[in-house]
Each structure stands twice: as C-alpha cells, then as structure tokens.
Enzyme design. Structure first.
Site, mmCIF file in Angstrom:
data_model
loop_
_atom_site.group_PDB
_atom_site.id
_atom_site.type_symbol
_atom_site.label_atom_id
_atom_site.label_comp_id
_atom_site.label_asym_id
_atom_site.label_seq_id
_atom_site.Cartn_x
_atom_site.Cartn_y
_atom_site.Cartn_z
ATOM 1 N N ALA A 174 24.372 54.562 -15.592
ATOM 2 C CA ALA A 174 24.378 55.016 -16.978
ATOM 3 C C ALA A 174 24.992 53.919 -17.828
ATOM 4 C CB ALA A 174 25.190 56.299 -17.087
ATOM 5 N N GLU A 211 30.920 55.450 -9.419
ATOM 6 C CA GLU A 211 31.578 56.141 -10.537
ATOM 7 C C GLU A 211 33.088 56.181 -10.414
ATOM 8 O OE1 GLU A 211 28.770 57.117 -9.115
ATOM 9 O OE2 GLU A 211 27.350 57.622 -10.685
HETATM 10 N N1 CO8 Z 1 26.135 49.937 -18.462
HETATM 11 C C1 CO8 Z 1 26.091 49.062 -19.475
HETATM 12 N N2 CO8 Z 1 25.913 47.735 -19.316
HETATM 13 C C2 CO8 Z 1 25.792 47.296 -18.072
HETATM 14 C C3 CO8 Z 1 25.840 48.139 -16.937
HETATM 15 C C4 CO8 Z 1 26.023 49.527 -17.188
HETATM 16 N N3 CO8 Z 1 26.028 50.429 -16.183
HETATM 17 N N4 CO8 Z 1 25.707 47.385 -15.824
HETATM 18 C C5 CO8 Z 1 25.572 46.114 -16.237
HETATM 19 N N5 CO8 Z 1 25.631 46.052 -17.583
HETATM 20 C C6 CO8 Z 1 25.527 44.863 -18.425
HETATM 21 C C7 CO8 Z 1 26.781 44.011 -18.331
HETATM 22 O O1 CO8 Z 1 27.789 44.504 -19.176
HETATM 23 C C8 CO8 Z 1 26.258 42.665 -18.750
HETATM 24 O O2 CO8 Z 1 26.122 42.643 -20.148
HETATM 25 P P1 CO8 Z 1 26.576 41.312 -20.978
HETATM 26 O O3 CO8 Z 1 25.620 40.244 -20.490
HETATM 27 O O4 CO8 Z 1 26.330 41.716 -22.386
HETATM 28 O O5 CO8 Z 1 27.970 41.043 -20.618
HETATM 29 C C9 CO8 Z 1 24.833 42.660 -18.176
HETATM 30 O O6 CO8 Z 1 24.492 44.015 -17.947
HETATM 31 C C10 CO8 Z 1 24.737 41.914 -16.865
HETATM 32 O O7 CO8 Z 1 25.690 42.469 -15.977
HETATM 33 P P2 CO8 Z 1 26.749 41.579 -15.157
HETATM 34 O O8 CO8 Z 1 27.049 40.327 -15.905
HETATM 35 O O9 CO8 Z 1 27.893 42.467 -14.790
HETATM 36 O O10 CO8 Z 1 25.867 41.219 -13.871
HETATM 37 P P3 CO8 Z 1 26.429 40.835 -12.423
HETATM 38 O O11 CO8 Z 1 25.244 40.376 -11.647
HETATM 39 O O12 CO8 Z 1 27.618 39.959 -12.498
HETATM 40 O O13 CO8 Z 1 26.935 42.231 -11.777
HETATM 41 C C11 CO8 Z 1 26.732 44.553 -11.248
HETATM 42 C C12 CO8 Z 1 26.015 43.239 -11.478
HETATM 43 C C13 CO8 Z 1 27.571 44.488 -9.983
HETATM 44 C C14 CO8 Z 1 25.655 45.661 -11.085
HETATM 45 C C15 CO8 Z 1 27.646 44.880 -12.445
HETATM 46 O O14 CO8 Z 1 26.888 44.726 -13.627
HETATM 47 C C16 CO8 Z 1 28.210 46.262 -12.446
HETATM 48 O O15 CO8 Z 1 29.142 46.541 -11.686
HETATM 49 N N6 CO8 Z 1 27.684 47.170 -13.307
HETATM 50 C C17 CO8 Z 1 28.184 48.492 -13.460
HETATM 51 C C18 CO8 Z 1 27.776 49.355 -12.297
HETATM 52 C C19 CO8 Z 1 28.318 50.746 -12.445
HETATM 53 O O16 CO8 Z 1 29.503 50.981 -12.466
HETATM 54 N N7 CO8 Z 1 27.404 51.729 -12.560
HETATM 55 C C20 CO8 Z 1 27.758 53.115 -12.671
HETATM 56 C C21 CO8 Z 1 27.870 53.482 -14.098
HETATM 57 S S1 CO8 Z 1 28.489 55.126 -14.287
HETATM 58 C C22 CO8 Z 1 27.153 56.078 -13.963
HETATM 59 O O17 CO8 Z 1 26.060 55.646 -13.695
HETATM 60 C C23 CO8 Z 1 27.410 57.531 -14.044
HETATM 61 C C24 CO8 Z 1 26.108 58.308 -14.098
HETATM 62 C C25 CO8 Z 1 26.329 59.697 -14.566
HETATM 63 C C26 CO8 Z 1 26.693 59.713 -15.989
HETATM 64 C C27 CO8 Z 1 26.803 61.091 -16.467
HETATM 65 C C28 CO8 Z 1 26.943 61.167 -17.959
HETATM 66 C C29 CO8 Z 1 28.244 61.629 -18.417
#
Ligand code: CO8
Length: 258
Positions: free
Chosen positions: A65, A133
């Site tokens: 998300a 999460e």
């Molecule tokens: N949301 C928003 N932006 C994101 C997300 C995300 N989930 N994941 C990546 N991005 C963005 C980064 O902020 C970055 O943006 P910018 O270039 O502007 O800084 C861009 O995408 C590229 O990401 P990274 O530079 O971090 O790329 P890496 O290759 O270094 O890392 C990862 C990749 C490991 C996937 C890393 O991006 C990461 O850890 N992302 C978050 C993963 C995460 O925690 N996902 C779970 C989110 S919570 C969720 O899904 C709950 C679902 C239920 C919600 C219910 C509603 C209430």
C-alpha cells in the site's frame, strides 16, 4: 474511466493488466483501487475475454500500500482504506473468469495481498514476497491475515507475518504461495501459455470450477458436495457444454465451444 495506472492489453481471449507506477514500485493508492474496480467491471463486460493476467511494470509487482498516502490517516480513515482495498480485491476474486498473477518482482504487503486475491500465481526467479507491515507498526489490511493462512497454512503464515521477512520465489513455491517459477524474461510468455491452455477448455466449466471450489471452501463438506452436484448437472443436456465436450471426445474431434 481514464486509466492512468493500469494498462490493459487484449490478446485473443486474454486480458493482460499491467500496474504501471514504477516510480513508486507500483504502490497501491486510492486511484489504483478506483481504476481496478473499473477494470474489473470493464473486463467482466467483455465475453471474449476468458482469462485475466495481472503483472507489474519495472522491478516490482507491487511493493505494498502507498505508505505516503497512509501516513496521516486517523483510525477511521485507516479502517476505510482497509475496506476499500478489501472490497476491490474481493470483486477481483469473485470475477467469473480465472485471474492469474504474473509476479515479476517485489510482492510485498498489499502487493502480496493483491496476488493472493488472484486464483494462482506464477513467479519470476527475481520475485520477492513478504508481509512487512509489522516493520511499520501495522498489520495487513487487505485480507492478508485471512488469505495467507488459508493458502500456506497457519505456521508459515504466522512466520511471514510476524518476522516481516522477505522470501524468494523458490521458498514461495515450497510453501505453496506460488504455483510455478520461471526465468524473468519468459514470465509473461509462460503465464500466457498457461492462460491460453485454460482459455481452450470448456468456458462454462472453467467458470464453474472457480465458483464451486471457492464457494465450497466456505462451506462444510456435505454442502460443498451438493453445490458440486447441482453445478455438475448444469453442464448436461441438449446443446450443453458437457454434451459438446463429450460428443467431441467420442467422435475423436477437438471440441468447438459455443
Ligand atoms: N509506498 C509508497 N512508496 C513506496 C513504497 C510504498 N509501499 N515502496 C516503495 N516506494 C517508493 C520509495 O519511497 C521510492 O520513492 P522515491 O524514489 O521517491 O524515494 C521508490 O518507491 C523506490 O523505492 P526504493 O528506493 O525504496 O527501492 P529499493 O529497491 O531500494 O527498495 C523495497 C525496494 C525493499 C521494496 C523498499 O522500497 C521497501 O521496503 N518498500 C516498502 C515495502 C513495504 O513496507 N510494504 C508494505 C506497505 S504496508 C502495506 O502494504 C499494508 C497493506 C494494507 C493496508 C491497509 C490499509 C490501511
């Protein structure tokens, strides 16, 4: 609706939907859910489409998300955002036709929840899976707490949910989270081949498989068997799909479905 995040390609009887927001690793925002609702409606209204494939553009399937959209929400808004995603994924899951996830890269959090709402999953060797999460002080909100244990069993689900660890495609295959692992460059081709195989079968039978199996999973065994018997019978009779398929077999011909 104008689609800005989802890209639809129709190839013969297949609909390929690509999530195209690679700059944010295809993170799921409100716009995505509105578009996915519209896409489910659009494809459901296309009888020529027999199978739908969902994949992601770039290095992610979906990295969860959209954290930037979620961060300022209050309790009520958090629950509402959860229900929004749950409802969209439920509509996707309830589509009559099979839906296959072609997982090209990160399938994290809401991304894995999306993949789990599909009927089955084909993964690239580069795919990574997790429910991270708890790293954010959250729990899954798009039915990950419900679908993951149903798919992989209680202990593997709790392991993934509690550790927030990422697993690769081979481990995902081992626990039954994905059904096949292929090299990245052939992911879409291999998924299309599987989809074409399904699309060549009796179309009503394929839809009924999905319906009876999914409904049956929510019933007790006796009720599920009765649901099967009723739907089995619906494929018989003059001009029916069953008649077409069985006659073609007996005549040593390829069935031509109506
Ligand atoms: N949301 C928003 N932006 C994101 C997300 C995300 N989930 N994941 C990546 N991005 C963005 C980064 O902020 C970055 O943006 P910018 O270039 O502007 O800084 C861009 O995408 C590229 O990401 P990274 O530079 O971090 O790329 P890496 O290759 O270094 O890392 C990862 C990749 C490991 C996937 C890393 O991006 C990461 O850890 N992302 C978050 C993963 C995460 O925690 N996902 C779970 C989110 S919570 C969720 O899904 C709950 C679902 C239920 C919600 C219910 C509603 C209430």
């Amino acid at each position: 609706m104008d689609f800005t995040i989802l890209k639809l390609t129709i190839e013969d009887s297949l609909a390929i939907v690509t999530i195209n927001r690679p700059q944010a690793l295809n993170a799921l925002n409100t716009r995505f859910f509105n578009e996915m609702d519209a896409m489910v409606g659009k494809i459901s209204g296309m009888p020529e489409v027999k199978v739908m494939i969902i994949t992601g553009e770039g290095k992610a399937f979906v990295a969860g998300a959209d954290i930037a959209e979620m961060v300022d929400k209050n309790e009520q808004e958090g629950s509402d955002f959860s229900r929004l995603g749950q409802n969209t994924f439920r509509s996707l899951e309830k589509m009559e036709i099979p839906v296959i996830a072609a997982i090209n890269g990160f399938a994290l959090g809401g991304g894995l929840e999306l993949a789990m709402a599909c009927d089955f999953r084909i993964a690239s060797t580069k795919a990574k899976f997790g429910q991270p999460e708890v790293n954010l002080g959250l729990i899954p909100g798009y039915a990950g707490t419900q679908r993951l244990p149903r798919l992989v069993g209680l202990a593997d689900a709790l392991f993934l949910l509690m550790t927030a660890g990422m697993i690769g495609a081979e481990d995902a295959l081992r626990i039954g989270l994905v059904q096949k692992v292929v090299e990245p460059e052939v992911l879409i081709e291999e998924t299309k081949k599987i989809a074409q195989t399904i699309a060549s079968k009796g179309p009503s039978a394929v839809k009924l498989i999905k319906f009876v199996v999914r409904q049956g999973m929510m019933m007790d065994f006796e009720q599920g068997c009765e649901l099967e018997a009723v739907n089995f019978g619906s494929l018989f009779g003059k001009g029916s799909e069953g008649e077409t398929g069985m006659k073609a077999f007996l005549n040593k011909e390829q069935a031509k479905w109506g």
